[in-house]
Design an enzyme around this catalytic site. Sequence first.
Site, mmCIF file in Angstrom:
data_model
loop_
_atom_site.group_PDB
_atom_site.id
_atom_site.type_symbol
_atom_site.label_atom_id
_atom_site.label_comp_id
_atom_site.label_asym_id
_atom_site.label_seq_id
_atom_site.Cartn_x
_atom_site.Cartn_y
_atom_site.Cartn_z
ATOM 1 N N CYS A 118 0.829 -1.201 0.000
ATOM 2 C CA CYS A 118 0.000 0.000 0.000
ATOM 3 C C CYS A 118 0.870 1.260 0.000
ATOM 4 C CB CYS A 118 -0.928 -0.025 1.226
ATOM 5 S SG CYS A 118 -2.117 1.317 1.275
ATOM 6 N N CYS A 119 1.910 1.281 0.840
ATOM 7 C CA CYS A 119 2.792 2.449 0.886
ATOM 8 C C CYS A 119 3.513 2.638 -0.450
ATOM 9 C CB CYS A 119 3.818 2.307 2.004
ATOM 10 S SG CYS A 119 3.206 2.731 3.648
ATOM 11 N N CYS A 203 -0.639 8.990 6.949
ATOM 12 C CA CYS A 203 -2.027 8.705 6.587
ATOM 13 C C CYS A 203 -2.879 8.585 7.852
ATOM 14 C CB CYS A 203 -2.113 7.405 5.798
ATOM 15 S SG CYS A 203 -1.420 7.526 4.152
ATOM 16 N N CYS A 206 -3.321 5.019 9.566
ATOM 17 C CA CYS A 206 -2.074 4.344 9.958
ATOM 18 C C CYS A 206 -1.246 5.122 10.974
ATOM 19 C CB CYS A 206 -1.233 4.071 8.721
ATOM 20 S SG CYS A 206 -2.023 2.919 7.596
ATOM 21 N N CYS A 235 8.236 4.148 5.318
ATOM 22 C CA CYS A 235 7.257 3.769 4.289
ATOM 23 C C CYS A 235 7.939 3.365 2.991
ATOM 24 C CB CYS A 235 6.314 4.937 4.018
ATOM 25 S SG CYS A 235 7.163 6.375 3.343
HETATM 26 FE FE1 SF4 Z 1 -1.374 2.813 2.913
HETATM 27 FE FE2 SF4 Z 1 -1.176 3.246 5.510
HETATM 28 FE FE3 SF4 Z 1 0.983 3.413 3.922
HETATM 29 FE FE4 SF4 Z 1 -0.960 5.273 3.860
HETATM 30 S S1 SF4 Z 1 0.467 4.818 5.579
HETATM 31 S S2 SF4 Z 1 0.041 4.388 2.136
HETATM 32 S S3 SF4 Z 1 -2.808 3.998 4.124
HETATM 33 S S4 SF4 Z 1 -0.209 1.578 4.412
#
Ligand code: SF4
Length: 244
Positions: A118-119, A203, A206, A235
Site C-alpha cells: 500500500c505504501c 495517513c 495508519c 514507508c
Molecule cells: Fe497505505 Fe497506511 Fe501506507 Fe498510507 S500509511 S500508504 S494507508 S499503508
Amino acid sequence: MAVATSETLVEELNEMTPEALFTWALENHGDRAGIITSFQDTGCVMIDIMSRVAPGIRVITVDTLRLHEETYRLMEQVEQRYGITIERFTPDPARLRKMIAQHGEYLFFDSKAKQEYCCNLRKVEPNQRALETLDVWFTGLRRDHSAFRVDTPKAQIVDRKGRKLLKIAPLVDWDDDRINAYIREHDVPKSELYDKGYTSIGCKICTTPTLPGEDKRAGRWRWFNALNADDSKECGIHSGGSGI
Ligand code: SF4
C-alpha cells in the site's frame, strides 16, 4: 546531472546553512529544485525559510488520498500564506482500484508486506514520479525522528531508478526546541495534529498519537511495534522503496 556527482560539492553543501542551500539550489537548478513535504513542522519551517530567501523553489506533496482533514486544511493555509500552489502527486488510479479489489481498503492491517504494498502504491510511486522532475530534492528528515535516521547527512547523492540526484535535509540537525522557536518567531502555519498528541504525521488510519518518551514515529503502523526492526517505521520513500 554532472554537478550532483561531485563529492566536493556534497561536502560543501553539508556545511551550508538552510538559507544558503535554498539560495544555491534556486540559482543553480531553478525549477529542478523542490521541497517534498508532508506538512509536518519541519516541512513548514523549510517552506518559510525558502519563501524568504529563494521564493520560486517548488513545493510538492504526495497526497495518498488517505491524509487527515487537518493536513488538507493546512495545505490550503500554506498556499494562502505564501502565495504558492502546492504540486500534488497522487496514486495511479488504475493500480489503486486493482489493489483495493484484490486486497480490500484496509490491507495494511493484514501483514507488513501488504502495508509496504500500500505504501509503495500510495506514497513511493507518486514520490518517484515527483523525483523524476527534480535534480535537487529537499526533505524534512531529522536525525532525532527515529533510530533509523540518526546518521542522516545534510546533503547526499542518492540513486533513484538509475538516476542520481541531490537529496538535501537542510534542518537535519535541528531539534524540537529549535523548530518550535522558529515557528513562534515567524508565525509559521502548524498542523493542528500536534496539539492532539501526534509527533509524526502520515495517513489518517495508519498514524496515531504517541506517549511521552516514545520514539516520534512510534505512532506509525502501531500494530507492528512488536517487530522492533530499525526500518519498520519507514514507508519506503527514504529507505529506497521500489515504488512498484
Ligand atoms: Fe497505505 Fe497506511 Fe501506507 Fe498510507 S500509511 S500508504 S494507508 S499503508
